[in-house]
Each structure stands twice: as C-alpha cells, then as structure tokens.
Design a protein around this motif. Structure first.
Motif, short mmCIF file in Angstrom:
data_model
loop_
_atom_site.label_atom_id
_atom_site.label_comp_id
_atom_site.label_asym_id
_atom_site.label_seq_id
_atom_site.Cartn_x
_atom_site.Cartn_y
_atom_site.Cartn_z
N ASP A 373 0.75 -1.15 0.06
CA ASP A 373 0.09 0.21 -0.01
C ASP A 373 0.95 1.41 0.08
N LYS A 375 -0.57 4.32 -0.74
CA LYS A 375 -1.24 5.56 -0.61
C LYS A 375 -1.04 6.39 0.74
N GLU A 378 -2.22 10.22 0.53
CA GLU A 378 -3.62 10.34 0.25
C GLU A 378 -4.53 9.92 1.75
N LYS A 379 -4.09 8.65 1.97
CA LYS A 379 -4.73 8.12 3.18
C LYS A 379 -4.62 9.06 4.59
#
Length: 394
Positions: A373, A375, A378-379
């Motif tokens: 992962d 991201k 963004e998360k």
C-alpha cells in the motif's frame, strides 16, 4: 480552512524531514499549515508553496545518538532548549491549530520532552479544542529496556494523543513486530500505507542533471541520506570505480548528503578525480528522477530511499545502518532481501574488488516486485480531514 501545526525533529539523517514534507504536501488543499523544523536547515530542500515553515534553533546528535548538540554554538544546549520551548508555546498560542501533529514522539525523540511535554500540556488545556496526532513510520526503534520503553510510550500516548497514524502496510511490517503493546493504546490507530515521494511536476534541472538523465550510458546512483554516516560505503564505491571502468560501460553519480563534513566531501572528490565515470555531489531534490533512470541504486536502507527503490523498481544494493544498535534498517533490508527484491550488503562486502564484482553480478539479475500500500499521503489526508470534520461537528 482548518489549521494544522506539524512538528518534525531530525537529528542525524534527513529521512524524518523528507517523509513529513511529503505528508504536508498532500495536506495543503485542506489545511493551513505551520511546519516546525527542529533540525538543521538544508538550503536546497524544497517546501510546498503556501506552507509556513518555522526553523527552531537547530539541534542534532552525534552518530551514536549519545548526546544532543546545538548547530549554532553561539548558545549552550540549555539556552537553546529554553528558547525552543518558549517559541513552540508561543507558536501554538498564536497559530491556534485545530490539529497538532507530532512526528515520532513518544515512540522516539523522548529527549525532546523538555519542549514537547509543555507543548502537549498547553494543547490539552486550550479553550479551543486541539486534536493531537502522532505520525509514525513503519518500524519503531527498539530499546535495551524494551518493557520500560513501551510502558512510557503507552502512558504518554494515552495521556496526550487522540490518534496514531502508522505510515506502513501491516501486511509487510505490523507495528506489533517492534512495539508489542499496541492493544494497550487507548487512541485510534490507523495504518495509512507507505508515504512515497512523487516526481516533481516542474523540475528545475541543472545542465548536469539533464546531461546525466538524458545519457545513454548505464547509470549507477549512490546515496546515503543526510550524509552524517555511510562514509565507508561511499569510499568503497569510489575505490571500485577504476575496476568497473575496465569491465562495464557506466556512469556513477554519488549524492553524499547535505550533512557530510566538508573535509570528507573534498576527500571523496579528490579520490573520484581519477575517473571520468564518477561524479560527486551533495544533494539533489530530484533523487527520485535519478532512481527512475538508474540501472542500479546503491544506498542505505532508510524509509524514504527504500520506498523510492520499491516504487521505481530499480535494482538495488542496500547497506543497513546499525549505529547505536539500531535495528530499523536491518529489519527492513532483511525482509526485502529474503523476498528477492533487493541485494543486502554488509560491512564485509566493502572491499573494492569484491564490491565491483558484486555490482557487475547483480546488474545481470532482475529483482522481484512487491505489491504494498503506497497511498500513505492520500490516506493520511483523508483521515485528518475526517478528524477535523468530526471535531467541527462536535
């Protein structure tokens, strides 16, 4: 617009600053940000437009993490600590953030309790509610007395923090692997995925950058983060260059890091002067572009460099930092080495003839890939937006 105050203290390398800034870059659309840098200023380092950056009087450490040191010796450490504490309290009062985000503490940086505990106390007693968030990398440094360390972390998290963000992927390294008492933390804990650097949209490349990045010659990129350690790796690479020159076509581009002592930097330049195939520079904000272009990366195994390797897919030889018995880079390197994603090197490999052979041999291999992962930026932004929204509703 909601306000976010972000505290980051780098003391040896620059990885904490790089990761924190990537997170901040992803928050600028949703938050007015005041970024507090407690470490040494890096002149070439690029901050996102619109972010207010406040550099505290800088504190660093020696390579074995034994003592804190002031960067500007016009003041004593005691004087600088008092100045910083008062400055942080003043910033909190004037900026009035909705969210206070602190990188690493209390899992690390507890020697900065002199300023962080007063800051957390002031945030907790504020008439205007302030949510307090810990920003934590994937692997926590273990301590000699781990049980006592974890007890202190639990106490501080439960007393002051509303949220813990772990910038990793539990499929690869769960936090429990290096911190056993996650279940004793009373705040919310979220994995964000890994925080990865994004390529620059409008890079201000130098003529030298363009020459290297547009060359047809195979490129070997060598880097050691901030440059306060890893000197033995750079020495070995430079001494391996004459042997490589006879064996394979290549260009070697070395980034020593902005904190390398001037005398060592000059020494490397002199050593490299015997080869036309190797160049020595301190720093580039475009390391990711170099790694995208490279046929091989040689580096330490810190968080940011390793993620650049994983995202670009460049074949990589990595040497874990083991100073102060720190296992973080060793754990990361070992896991990736066992999966066939990188070639892990050791101090015993740092003999020029042996190392040159290892480089030639590894260039013939195709590393395995891994799906993680990535991201994290963004998360993190989505979680903090939600936290600010819930606070507003409340």
């Amino acid at each position: 617009m909601k306000k976010l105050m972000f505290y980051c203290q780098h003391i040896l390398g620059m990885g904490h600053l790089v990761r924190s800034m990537e997170i901040v870059r992803g928050l600028t659309k949703d938050f007015q940000i005041c970024f507090i840098n407690g470490g040494e200023v890096i002149k070439e380092f690029q901050f996102p437009p619109g972010v207010e950056v406040i550099n505290l009087p800088a504190i660093k450490t020696d390579s074995e993490f034994q003592e804190l040191q002031v960067v500007d010796d016009a003041f004593t450490l005691t004087e600088v600590q008092e100045i910083r504490k008062n400055q942080l309290l003043s910033i909190l009062e004037q900026f009035q953030p909705d969210i206070l985000m602190i990188e690493l503490f209390p899992f690390g940086r507890r020697r900065f309790s002199f300023e962080l505990i007063p800051l957390l106390e002031k945030a907790q007693s504020s008439e205007r509610p302030i949510k307090v968030v810990c920003s934590l990398r994937d692997i926590v440094v273990t301590k000699q007395n781990q049980a006592r360390h974890e007890e202190k972390v639990c106490k501080l998290i439960n007393q002051y923090f509303d949220l813990l963000l772990v910038h990793g992927d539990p499929k690869f390294v769960p936090l429990e692997e290096t911190f056993s008492r996650v279940s004793d933390l009373n705040c919310e804990v979220h994995y964000t995925g890994y925080v990865v650097q994004k390529p620059s949209t409008n890079p201000a490349l130098t003529d030298e950058d363009r020459e290297i990045l547009n060359s047809d010659q195979p490129l070997i990129v060598v880097s050691v983060g901030g440059g306060r350690f890893g000197h033995e790796l750079l020495d070995c690479v430079v001494k391996s260059a004459p042997c490589l020159e006879k064996k394979i076509p290549h260009n070697i581009h070395v980034f020593t890091g902005p904190f390398m002592p001037e005398s060592k930097f000059h020494e490397l330049q002199v050593m490299a002067g015997y080869s036309k195939k190797i160049r020595i520079r301190r720093f580039t904000p475009y390391l990711l572009s170099y790694m995208q272009k490279a046929d091989l990366s040689i580096s330490m195994s810190g968080y940011n460099t390793t993620l650049n390797v994983l995202v670009t897919g460049v074949p990589a030889m990595i040497l874990p930092f083991t100073g102060n018995n720190d296992q973080e880079q060793t754990i990361r390197a070992r896991k990736l080495g066992e999966l066939g994603i990188v070639k892990v090197i050791s101090q015993q490999d740092l003999q020029p003839d042996v190392f040159a052979w290892k480089i030639i041999n590894y260039l013939q291999n195709q590393p395995n890939k891994i799906q993680l992962d990535f991201k994290g930026v963004e998360k993190t932004a989505a979680i903090l937006r939600n936290l600010a929204w819930k606070q507003n509703v409340a």
